[in-house]
Design a protein around this motif. Structure first.
Motif, short mmCIF file in Angstrom:
data_model
loop_
_atom_site.label_atom_id
_atom_site.label_comp_id
_atom_site.label_asym_id
_atom_site.label_seq_id
_atom_site.Cartn_x
_atom_site.Cartn_y
_atom_site.Cartn_z
N ARG A 1 -19.84 25.09 -4.27
CA ARG A 1 -20.00 23.64 -4.49
C ARG A 1 -19.06 22.84 -3.60
NH1 ARG A 1 -17.18 20.08 -6.94
NH2 ARG A 1 -15.80 21.62 -7.87
N GLU B 1 -24.24 15.54 -5.33
CA GLU B 1 -25.51 16.12 -5.79
C GLU B 1 -25.83 17.40 -5.03
OE1 GLU B 1 -28.38 13.05 -5.34
OE2 GLU B 1 -27.35 11.69 -6.71
N LEU B 2 -25.54 17.43 -3.73
CA LEU B 2 -25.73 18.65 -2.96
C LEU B 2 -24.81 19.77 -3.46
CD1 LEU B 2 -26.13 17.38 0.72
CD2 LEU B 2 -27.83 18.56 -0.66
N ILE C 1 -25.85 25.55 -8.68
CA ILE C 1 -27.00 26.12 -9.40
C ILE C 1 -27.64 27.25 -8.60
CG2 ILE C 1 -29.33 25.59 -10.24
CD1 ILE C 1 -28.25 22.73 -10.84
N ARG C 2 -27.74 27.05 -7.30
CA ARG C 2 -28.33 28.08 -6.44
C ARG C 2 -27.49 29.35 -6.44
NH1 ARG C 2 -29.69 29.07 -0.66
NH2 ARG C 2 -27.67 28.23 -0.08
N ARG D 1 -24.74 11.14 -1.94
CA ARG D 1 -25.60 12.33 -2.08
C ARG D 1 -24.81 13.63 -2.00
NH1 ARG D 1 -27.32 14.37 3.05
NH2 ARG D 1 -26.27 13.25 4.74
N TYR E 1 -26.30 21.15 -6.63
CA TYR E 1 -27.44 22.01 -6.29
C TYR E 1 -26.96 23.38 -5.78
CZ TYR E 1 -31.20 23.99 -3.49
OH TYR E 1 -32.12 24.84 -2.94
N GLU E 2 -25.94 23.38 -4.94
CA GLU E 2 -25.41 24.64 -4.40
C GLU E 2 -24.82 25.50 -5.51
OE1 GLU E 2 -25.01 27.43 -1.58
OE2 GLU E 2 -25.98 25.48 -1.31
#
Length: 196
Positions: free
Chosen positions: A150, A118-119, A125-126, A115, A122-123
């Motif tokens: 990231r 994937e985190l 994209i954020r 995981r 996400y970071e």
């Protein structure tokens, strides 16, 4: 006036004091390992933790000596052996933590590392969404900021996972060290009994 007979009786006390010093070093090693583990367990495991772990192992292995095994001293011997094995396990875990965080072959716990990328995505994209108004100004800076965020998110995730499983590795090393030291000391005691 100094009594020579009294002077002679002081030597054994000094010998006992010198003999007790290695135990004190073991206690100091326990305290250092506990404090440093608590301090280093926050955030990503860095390579300095490996240096600290190796240093603590060197101190404990150089200055701490287990008492000789004897059938009549089982309780005291087992207490010393347990403390020694736990400290060595803790120092070994501190030493291996940065490697476990970075190398999947050393830390092959299925489902725990998956995981983290994937985190990181996400970071990234954020970060892009947070800095959306700056994209026209400097795309390279935005890409660099995304990459840094990231990597930090992935490292923090892997660090948390490593810290979660670190006691298992420490306990495993402690069991191996304890059994090895116990078997070695018993064999040495048998050898002394056979020659004596």
């Amino acid at each position: 006036m100094d009594d020579p007979s009294r002077r002679g009786t002081r030597s054994p006390a000094h010998a006992g004091a010198v003999h007790a010093a290695p135990g004190g070093s073991g206690v100091i090693g326990i305290g250092l390992a506990a404090v440093l583990t608590a301090a280093l367990a926050q955030g990503s495991w860095q390579w300095f933790a490996t240096y600290v772990g190796v240093t603590l192992l060197a101190v404990v292995l150089s200055f701490y000596r287990l008492p000789p095994w004897a059938p009549g001293l089982r309780r005291a011997y087992l207490a010393n052996l347990t403390a020694f094995a736990l400290v060595v396990g803790l120092c070994t875990a501190i030493t291996l933590a940065p490697m476990m965080q970075r190398w999947a072959w050393l830390f092959p716990m299925p489902g725990t590392r998956d995981r983290c990328p994937e985190l990181g995505a996400y970071e990234s994209i954020r970060t892009e969404a947070a800095l959306a108004g700056l994209t026209g100004r400097d795309g390279t800076a935005l890409a660099h900021a995304q990459d840094v965020h990231r990597q930090t998110a992935v490292a923090d995730c892997l660090s948390a996972t490593t810290t979660l499983w670190l006691p298992v590795y420490a306990a495993g090393v402690a069991v191996l060290v304890g059994l090895g030291a116990w078997a070695f000391d018993r064999a040495r005691a048998r050898g002394r009994a056979a020659t004596g």
